[in-house]
Design an enzyme around this catalytic site. Structure first.
Site, PDB file in Angstrom:
ATOM      1  N   LEU A 120       0.810  -1.216   0.000  1.00  0.00           N
ATOM      2  CA  LEU A 120       0.000   0.000   0.000  1.00  0.00           C
ATOM      3  C   LEU A 120       0.841   1.263   0.000  1.00  0.00           C
ATOM      4  O   LEU A 120       0.453   2.274  -0.581  1.00  0.00           O
ATOM      5  CB  LEU A 120      -0.935   0.005   1.220  1.00  0.00           C
ATOM      6  CG  LEU A 120      -2.022  -1.074   1.242  1.00  0.00           C
ATOM      7  CD1 LEU A 120      -2.817  -0.999   2.535  1.00  0.00           C
ATOM      8  CD2 LEU A 120      -2.945  -0.949   0.045  1.00  0.00           C
ATOM      9  N   GLY A 121       1.976   1.241   0.671  1.00  0.00           N
ATOM     10  CA  GLY A 121       2.828   2.428   0.731  1.00  0.00           C
ATOM     11  C   GLY A 121       4.012   2.183   1.632  1.00  0.00           C
ATOM     12  O   GLY A 121       4.113   1.166   2.329  1.00  0.00           O
ATOM     13  N   LYS A 122       4.930   3.120   1.636  1.00  0.00           N
ATOM     14  CA  LYS A 122       6.123   3.034   2.465  1.00  0.00           C
ATOM     15  C   LYS A 122       6.441   4.410   3.020  1.00  0.00           C
ATOM     16  O   LYS A 122       6.099   5.447   2.429  1.00  0.00           O
ATOM     17  CB  LYS A 122       7.310   2.491   1.673  1.00  0.00           C
ATOM     18  CG  LYS A 122       7.688   3.332   0.463  1.00  0.00           C
ATOM     19  CD  LYS A 122       8.883   2.761  -0.277  1.00  0.00           C
ATOM     20  CE  LYS A 122       8.596   1.420  -0.892  1.00  0.00           C
ATOM     21  NZ  LYS A 122       9.744   0.907  -1.678  1.00  0.00           N
ATOM     22  N   GLY A 123       7.075   4.425   4.195  1.00  0.00           N
ATOM     23  CA  GLY A 123       7.450   5.679   4.838  1.00  0.00           C
ATOM     24  C   GLY A 123       8.772   5.541   5.549  1.00  0.00           C
ATOM     25  O   GLY A 123       9.538   4.597   5.314  1.00  0.00           O
ATOM     26  N   VAL A 126       3.686  -0.643   4.466  1.00  0.00           N
ATOM     27  CA  VAL A 126       2.316  -1.034   4.808  1.00  0.00           C
ATOM     28  C   VAL A 126       1.792  -1.924   3.693  1.00  0.00           C
ATOM     29  O   VAL A 126       1.887  -1.574   2.507  1.00  0.00           O
ATOM     30  CB  VAL A 126       1.405   0.193   5.010  1.00  0.00           C
ATOM     31  CG1 VAL A 126       0.000  -0.252   5.398  1.00  0.00           C
ATOM     32  CG2 VAL A 126       1.978   1.120   6.067  1.00  0.00           C
ATOM     33  N   ASP A 148       1.320  15.047  12.733  1.00  0.00           N
ATOM     34  CA  ASP A 148       1.504  14.820  11.297  1.00  0.00           C
ATOM     35  C   ASP A 148       0.147  14.706  10.604  1.00  0.00           C
ATOM     36  O   ASP A 148      -0.090  13.771   9.824  1.00  0.00           O
ATOM     37  CB  ASP A 148       2.337  13.554  11.060  1.00  0.00           C
ATOM     38  CG  ASP A 148       2.934  13.519   9.651  1.00  0.00           C
ATOM     39  OD1 ASP A 148       2.978  14.584   8.999  1.00  0.00           O
ATOM     40  OD2 ASP A 148       3.348  12.433   9.212  1.00  0.00           O
TER      41      ASP A 148
END
Length: 480
Positions: free
Chosen positions: A22-25, A30, A142
């Site tokens: 789904l995404g990365k940070g 995720v 955030d």
């Protein structure tokens, strides 16, 4: 089994089937996963604790603590946390419709502004979520469109509490952290900040929904800082939205934290009261449990105790909170059925007969007392006193079970009377002790009934032993 073992480019998690990334940070990746036991979709956030310092590990575990402590339908829900190798895997609620950033970019490309009703629906839900966080002394730090997730029925949830901070004793945070475009002026200038920093970020998100651009933009990071600290931004054009919404957006972007409205003041304002009816009602699947966990397993309304990350990561699972899935909730056991009513010690009822009195521990209302005529003709034509049965009363002691005693003819007749209902008028006496033919027939029938019941209640005779000799076949045994 390591979480990083690649299978078609995706990691493997026990008891879960990975669908996609789904995404990365900065703190990990995720994934969208499906739980094998209940076939429900969840999101797993994977953070590599092995490559972090001890302080960074504490920050990563801090998100688990806050997710467990905050129980609100406008905040992403926690389900489970486990350690797989050196990676902390946090199972959270899955938002099927993505984040708000996608819808803002889509509206900007098509040049279709958000309807004011949609903006109020998003804004008021964000205020409710922030109110739940601030009530637990937690600042998100955030708030931005990428951390605002959309679920079914227009339900909105605040997620990504990785850099959120819990304030104690009304202390102020000093760490300069967050996304640059959504950081409050006091954060940029290094001053102590509190819950007002989240409200400035909320104003930036509101400004972006109304104009499709951030309130402050700069060519360099220094230029961006100067614009945010100075509070220089282009006002929202009048006429695009209602004056109440534009005024609220400008007040949230104030450089003074004391001039920014709080979530409670926004929800209680006159302008917001006109739009409270558009807020969605959370379905049962999105209502988190009211319980919260502590380190000793008890539940209370405060934040979870601080999770101390040991130097040896293998000891970390002992400090993580237990899983929380709706499909794993055990239904309470059904209460046992009430005990059957006991038989009065004074009157034993034959099988199939109706009890004259009952004993119920559940407090049931007993039936009314039944009275009989003044006299009843007996089996030999002798008048007997009437029988009056008082429910719930059987002498000086409570009723007990005594089915082994054989009932007397009078008791059998009394039971028959109770079962058959009211009796006809008693037969008239004849002179010189003689009785009529009808009375004689009735007496004979009563005597037959008594004899039948006596025979029915007589104990069964003992079975006659089988006298024939038993022939046991001979079996040869061989011993070797």
């Amino acid at each position: 089994m390591a979480a990083s073992s690649a299978y078609s480019g995706l990691p493997r998690f026990p008891n879960f089937k990975v669908h996609k990334l789904l995404g990365k940070g900065s703190y990990g990746k995720v994934y969208k996963v499906e739980r094998e036991s209940d076939k429900q979709l969840y999101a797993i956030k994977e953070a590599d604790l092995g490559s972090m310092s001890q302080a960074e590990r504490a920050d990563a575990v801090n998100e688990v603590r806050l997710l467990v402590s905050i129980s609100h339908h406008n905040v992403i829900r926690y389900h489970e946390a486990f350690l797989l190798g050196n990676k902390l895997c946090t199972v959270m609620e899955y938002a099927p419709f993505g984040d708000l950033r996608y819808y803002i970019s889509k509206g900007a490309k098509k040049k279709l502004p958000f309807p004011e009703e949609a903006i109020w629906r998003i804004l008021l839900q964000l205020c409710r979520g922030l109110q739940a966080l601030h009530s637990q002394n937690v600042i998100h730090r955030d708030i931005k469109p990428a951390n605002i997730f959309l679920c079914v029925n227009d339900l909105l949830k605040i997620g990504d509490l990785g850099i959120a901070k819990a304030l104690t004793n009304m202390n102020f945070a000093r760490t300069q952290i967050g996304t640059p475009c959504y950081m409050a002026p006091e954060v940029w200038s290094g001053r102590p900040y509190s819950y007002g920093s989240d409200m400035w970020s909320l104003g930036a998100v509101l400004y972006e929904m109304m104009t499709f651009r951030t309130p402050m933009e700069g060519r360099t990071i220094v230029d961006l800082r100067n614009r945010i600290v100075g509070g220089r931004f282009t006002p929202v054009p009048s006429g695009s939205y209602s004056p109440e919404l534009i005024s609220l957006c400008h007040s949230l972007l104030s450089t003074e934290p004391s001039k920014r409205p709080s979530p409670a003041s926004i929800l209680g304002s006159t302008a917001a009261s006109k739009w409270l009816h558009v807020l969605p009602e959370p379905p049962a699947a999105h209502r988190p449990p009211a319980r919260r966990w502590t380190s000793d397993g008890s539940s209370k309304a405060a934040l979870l105790d601080t999770i101390v990350v040991p130097r040896d990561l293998k000891q970390l699972p002992k400090h993580l909170p237990p899983p929380s899935y709706d499909t794993d909730v055990v239904q309470p056991a059904q209460p046992p059925p009430p005990p059957p009513p006991s038989v009065s010690a004074s009157v034993s009822v034959p099988p199939g007969g109706q009890r004259a009195s009952s004993w119920c521990s559940c407090g049931a209302v007993p039936p009314p007392a039944v009275s009989r005529p003044s006299s009843v003709l007996g089996a030999a034509g002798v008048s007997r006193p009437s029988v009056k049965v008082v429910p719930g009363h059987s002498g000086s002691r409570p009723p007990t079970r005594e089915p082994s005693r054989q009932p007397s003819p009078a008791e059998v007749r009394s039971i028959l009377d109770n079962r058959r209902g009211p009796l006809p008028p008693p037969f008239p006496r004849m002179p010189n002790g003689a009785v009529s033919s009808a009375a004689a027939a009735a007496a004979a029938a009563a005597a037959a009934a008594v004899a039948a019941y006596q025979q029915r209640w007589a104990p069964n005779p003992q079975p006659i032993a089988f006298q024939a000799p038993r022939s046991i076949p001979y079996r040869r045994l061989s011993i070797s």
